[in-house]
Motif scaffolding. Structure first.
Motif, short mmCIF file in Angstrom:
data_model
loop_
_atom_site.label_atom_id
_atom_site.label_comp_id
_atom_site.label_asym_id
_atom_site.label_seq_id
_atom_site.Cartn_x
_atom_site.Cartn_y
_atom_site.Cartn_z
N ASP A 103 0.83 -1.19 0.00
CA ASP A 103 0.00 0.00 0.00
C ASP A 103 0.87 1.25 0.00
OD1 ASP A 103 -2.19 -1.64 0.14
OD2 ASP A 103 -2.41 -1.46 2.31
N SER A 104 0.27 2.38 -0.36
CA SER A 104 0.96 3.67 -0.30
C SER A 104 0.57 4.39 0.99
CB SER A 104 0.58 4.54 -1.50
OG SER A 104 0.99 3.93 -2.71
N ILE A 105 1.42 5.29 1.44
CA ILE A 105 1.13 6.08 2.63
C ILE A 105 1.59 7.52 2.41
CG2 ILE A 105 1.30 4.18 4.28
CD1 ILE A 105 4.10 5.19 5.00
N VAL A 106 1.06 8.41 3.23
CA VAL A 106 1.54 9.79 3.29
C VAL A 106 2.42 9.90 4.52
CG1 VAL A 106 0.91 12.21 3.51
CG2 VAL A 106 -0.53 10.67 2.14
N VAL A 138 7.73 3.60 7.21
CA VAL A 138 7.77 2.71 6.05
C VAL A 138 7.69 1.26 6.51
CG1 VAL A 138 9.22 1.87 4.17
CG2 VAL A 138 8.96 4.33 4.54
N SER A 192 4.10 0.46 7.63
CA SER A 192 3.18 0.39 6.49
C SER A 192 3.39 -0.90 5.71
CB SER A 192 3.38 1.60 5.58
OG SER A 192 2.57 1.50 4.43
N SER A 198 0.87 -4.14 5.21
CA SER A 198 0.55 -4.67 3.87
C SER A 198 0.84 -6.16 3.78
CB SER A 198 1.35 -3.92 2.81
OG SER A 198 0.97 -2.56 2.72
N HIS A 230 8.60 3.88 -4.41
CA HIS A 230 7.19 3.75 -4.07
C HIS A 230 6.84 4.61 -2.85
CE1 HIS A 230 3.28 1.81 -3.39
NE2 HIS A 230 3.65 1.63 -2.14
N TYR A 231 7.71 4.58 -1.84
CA TYR A 231 7.44 5.32 -0.60
C TYR A 231 8.01 6.74 -0.60
CZ TYR A 231 5.72 1.08 1.66
OH TYR A 231 4.99 -0.03 2.00
N GLY A 232 8.84 7.07 -1.59
CA GLY A 232 9.42 8.40 -1.66
C GLY A 232 10.50 8.65 -0.62
N ASP A 287 -0.28 3.70 11.03
CA ASP A 287 0.12 2.45 10.39
C ASP A 287 0.62 1.44 11.40
OD1 ASP A 287 -0.09 2.59 7.36
OD2 ASP A 287 0.80 4.51 7.83
N ASP A 294 -8.72 3.77 4.57
CA ASP A 294 -8.42 3.52 3.15
C ASP A 294 -9.66 3.21 2.31
OD1 ASP A 294 -5.85 3.88 3.97
OD2 ASP A 294 -5.29 1.77 3.89
#
Length: 249
Positions: free
Chosen positions: A7-10, A21, A24, A28, A49-51, A97, A179
Motif C-alpha cells: 500500500d501507499s502512505i503519506v 515505512v 506500512s 501490507s 514507491h514510498y518516496g 500504520d 483507506d
C-alpha cells in the motif's frame, strides 16, 4: 516473477521515516491475500514507491527481517515469509500504520453487525448521536486457527453506511475506515489494562473463566476532534504483548 504490491502512505515528517515505512509495509504484508506473490520489489523500487532514500528503505527492511516477516537473499531478492509468526510486539511511535500493523495478520470472523443505542459508557464520546453502528469480530491465529482476541467497534452511522463487511474479514477496522471509507483519522488514543476473562470472553477465546486478559480501548478522532470509532478488544494474555517505545529527539 510478479512482485508483491504494498500500500501507499503519506509520510509524517515528525516521525522517523524508516519506522513509518516499516510499519506500512508490515501491515501490507500481514493483510495480504494468500494469492498475492511473496517476492517484494527491489530496494530501489520500494524506495521510489514510498518516496524515501534507499538507505531509509534498507533500514525499514532490516526491521522486518529482524522480526522474521521477510528474508533477503543475495541475487535472488527479498521474500515474504509465508509462515512467519505474527505475535511479535510492534513498536508504537504515534503512527496510525503501527496500529494497523498491530491488528493485521489474523483470521477474522464477523460474528454480527447492526445498529443500536449509544451505550451509557460511550455517551461522552458521541454526545450528538442516539444510535451507533456496531461490529463484533473474532480473530485468530492464521496458522492454527486458535482464537486470540475478540473486538467490538462502535462507529458513527454515516461512516458505517460506507463499510463493506467483507473488508472487515481481510483488514483491521482502522485500515477500512482510513483507506476504504476515506475517513479523516487524526489520532488514536489507546488504553490497555489487565482484566480477568468474563464468561463471554472465556468462551470466545477458549480460556478458563477469570483467566488474565488484556483489555484494549482505542478511540479514533478526526481532525476536528470528533470521535469516529471506539474499539474494545479483549486479547488473550498469553498471546499478545503491547510495546510502546519512546525515542529522544
Amino acid at each position: 516473477m510478479t512482485s508483491f504490491a504494498p500500500d501507499s502512505i503519506v509520510l509524517n515528517r515528525k516521525l522517523p521515516l524508516w519506522y513509518q515505512v516499516s510499519q506500512s509495509l508490515r501491515a501490507s504484508i500481514l493483510g495480504r491475500s494468500p494469492r498475492d506473490p511473496l517476492r517484494l520489489p527491489t530496494e530501489e523500487q520500494l524506495a521510489g514507491h514510498y518516496g524515501v532514500s534507499v538507505l531509509t528503505m534498507r533500514q525499514a527492511l532490516k526491521e522486518l527481517e529482524d522480526e522474521g516477516l521477510i528474508s533477503r537473499h543475495r541475487r535472488r531478492g527479498t521474500f515474504i515469509e509465508p509462515h512467519a509468526l505474527r505475535g511479535a510486539p510492534v513498536r508504537l511511535l504515534g503512527s496510525v500504520d503501527a496500529i494497523v500493523a498491530q491488528q493485521s495478520g489474523m483470521t477474522t470472523e464477523l460474528l454480527d453487525h447492526g445498529k443500536g443505542p449509544v451505550p451509557a459508557e460511550l455517551a461522552e464520546h458521541f454526545p450528538d448521536l442516539d444510535e451507533l453502528a456496531t461490529y463484533h469480530r473474532l480473530r485468530g491465529d492464521e496458522k492454527t486457527g486458535e482464537p486470540t482476541n475478540h473486538a467490538r467497534n462502535w462507529i458513527r452511522p454515516e461512516l458505517a453506511a460506507r463499510i463493506d463487511p467483507d473488508d472487515l474479514i481481510r483488514w483491521p477496522m482502522t485500515k477500512v475506515l482510513r483507506d476504504a471509507v476515506g475517513a479523516d483519522i487524526s489520532r488514536i488514543t489507546d488504553t490497555v489494562e489487565a482484566r480477568l476473562a468474563d464468561p463471554e470472553t472465556a468462551q470466545l477465546l477458549q480460556v478458563p473463566l477469570l483467566s488474565p486478559i488484556l483489555h484494549y480501548t482505542g478511540v479514533t478522532y478526526d481532525g476536528e476532534g470528533r470521535v469516529l470509532d471506539v474499539a474494545v478488544i479483549h486479547y488473550r494474555g498469553d498471546r499478545f504483548s503491547f510495546t510502546v517505545t519512546l525515542e529522544a529527539n
